[in-house]
Design a protein around this motif. Structure first.
Motif, PDB file in Angstrom:
ATOM      1  N   GLU A  30       0.807  -1.207   0.000  1.00  0.00           N
ATOM      2  CA  GLU A  30       0.000   0.000   0.000  1.00  0.00           C
ATOM      3  C   GLU A  30       0.844   1.261   0.000  1.00  0.00           C
ATOM      4  O   GLU A  30       1.077   1.859  -1.026  1.00  0.00           O
ATOM      5  N   ARG A  31       1.292   1.744   1.153  1.00  0.00           N
ATOM      6  CA  ARG A  31       2.098   2.960   1.184  1.00  0.00           C
ATOM      7  C   ARG A  31       2.929   2.966   2.469  1.00  0.00           C
ATOM      8  O   ARG A  31       2.558   2.358   3.461  1.00  0.00           O
ATOM      9  N   ASN A  39      10.892  -5.968  -0.082  1.00  0.00           N
ATOM     10  CA  ASN A  39       9.964  -6.052  -1.208  1.00  0.00           C
ATOM     11  C   ASN A  39       8.782  -5.128  -0.944  1.00  0.00           C
ATOM     12  O   ASN A  39       8.255  -5.088   0.178  1.00  0.00           O
ATOM     13  N   LYS A  40       8.345  -4.391  -1.974  1.00  0.00           N
ATOM     14  CA  LYS A  40       7.238  -3.452  -1.796  1.00  0.00           C
ATOM     15  C   LYS A  40       6.309  -3.501  -3.007  1.00  0.00           C
ATOM     16  O   LYS A  40       6.766  -3.573  -4.152  1.00  0.00           O
ATOM     17  N   ASN A 181       0.174  -8.763  -7.301  1.00  0.00           N
ATOM     18  CA  ASN A 181       1.623  -8.586  -7.335  1.00  0.00           C
ATOM     19  C   ASN A 181       2.280  -9.055  -6.044  1.00  0.00           C
ATOM     20  O   ASN A 181       3.399  -9.585  -6.059  1.00  0.00           O
ATOM     21  N   THR A 182       1.590  -8.867  -4.925  1.00  0.00           N
ATOM     22  CA  THR A 182       2.127  -9.326  -3.640  1.00  0.00           C
ATOM     23  C   THR A 182       2.268 -10.842  -3.612  1.00  0.00           C
ATOM     24  O   THR A 182       3.315 -11.384  -3.223  1.00  0.00           O
ATOM     25  N   VAL A 183       1.213 -11.531  -4.043  1.00  0.00           N
ATOM     26  CA  VAL A 183       1.250 -12.999  -4.057  1.00  0.00           C
ATOM     27  C   VAL A 183       2.317 -13.500  -5.023  1.00  0.00           C
ATOM     28  O   VAL A 183       3.035 -14.477  -4.741  1.00  0.00           O
ATOM     29  N   ARG A 184       2.463 -12.822  -6.167  1.00  0.00           N
ATOM     30  CA  ARG A 184       3.481 -13.232  -7.134  1.00  0.00           C
ATOM     31  C   ARG A 184       4.883 -13.163  -6.534  1.00  0.00           C
ATOM     32  O   ARG A 184       5.700 -14.075  -6.702  1.00  0.00           O
ATOM     33  N   PRO A 196      15.654  -6.482  -3.533  1.00  0.00           N
ATOM     34  CA  PRO A 196      14.211  -6.461  -3.304  1.00  0.00           C
ATOM     35  C   PRO A 196      13.454  -5.962  -4.539  1.00  0.00           C
ATOM     36  O   PRO A 196      13.980  -5.160  -5.318  1.00  0.00           O
ATOM     37  N   GLN A 197      12.246  -6.444  -4.705  1.00  0.00           N
ATOM     38  CA  GLN A 197      11.378  -5.979  -5.778  1.00  0.00           C
ATOM     39  C   GLN A 197      10.540  -4.814  -5.271  1.00  0.00           C
ATOM     40  O   GLN A 197       9.916  -4.918  -4.216  1.00  0.00           O
TER      41      GLN A 197
END
Length: 222
Positions: A30-31, A39-40, A181-184, A196-197
């Motif tokens: 989120e933010r 990873n964010k 995207n988080t689950v990926r 980190p992504q």
């Protein structure tokens, strides 16, 4: 599979040090403030308000007021910056205005618009987060002003916006894209030492008819 968390405060730093010492994959969503090395999947808060201003200016609005929270948190700074970038890009900076709030409160939203209207006249368009816009809409209804004939409204986040009366045009909070995207990231095996992504998600504007071209008296309603 991993740990997913949201953070809006630097108070998170001690917890970050604990979590990063674990072998569990982490994703911040989120933010957040400037917390590095994780990873964010982040929401583009600045772009959300920019989109709202861009849309209204293309409809012909100049007297656009953004009722924004001013509490020093990164998300609020980014939203205000998005508003300022938008009014400069659309060349409406002279007539647009930022009006500060202390919190996401419907009552404060209505009171803020009342104070602004009494001192500067009613704007032709208002941008605000969904909870604030509830108060704005209630104030306009109580005064007998119509949406969008008298005042256009564009809400931010699209949480209460679909259920308001009238339903509000809103810049959407892209929950599905953030989740996907988080689950990926969590499913992908990252080799030790991998960077980190960081993924920044844009939003979309959903038109529900609460914004239209301003009335010919562009100076607004007094």
């Amino acid at each position: 599979m991993g740990v997913v968390f949201c953070c809006v405060s630097m108070d998170f730093m001690p917890i970050r040090r604990y979590l990063t010492a674990l072998a569990t994959p982490l994703v911040m969503v989120e933010r957040a403030p400037d917390i590095y090395g994780l990873n964010k999947v982040m929401l583009h808060s600045r772009e959300m308000v920019f989109q709202a201003v861009h849309y209204l200016a293309h409809l012909g609005h100049k007297r656009i007021v953004y009722l924004g929270v001013e509490n020093g948190q990164d998300v609020e700074i980014q939203r205000k910056n998005g508003f300022m970038e938008g009014v400069r890009a659309m060349d409406v900076e002279r007539e647009a205005a930022f009006y500060p709030l202390t919190g996401y409160d419907a009552r404060e939203g209505g009171e803020a618009l009342r104070r602004y209207a009494e001192s500067c006249g009613l704007p032709t368009a208002v941008v605000a987060a969904d909870p604030v816009m509830v108060g704005v809409s209630n104030y306009l209804y109580a005064q007998g002003w119509r949406v969008p004939q008298d005042v256009s409204l564009v809400s931010i986040d699209n949480t209460y916006a679909p259920f308001s009366t009238p339903p509000l045009t809103a810049v959407d909070f892209p929950v599905a894209e953030i989740a996907q995207n988080t689950v990926r990231i969590l499913r992908e095996a990252q080799p030790e030492g991998a960077l980190p992504q960081n993924i920044l998600i844009s939003s979309r504007l959903i038109d529900r008819g609460s914004a239209a071209a301003p009335r010919k008296e562009e100076g607004g309603l007094g």
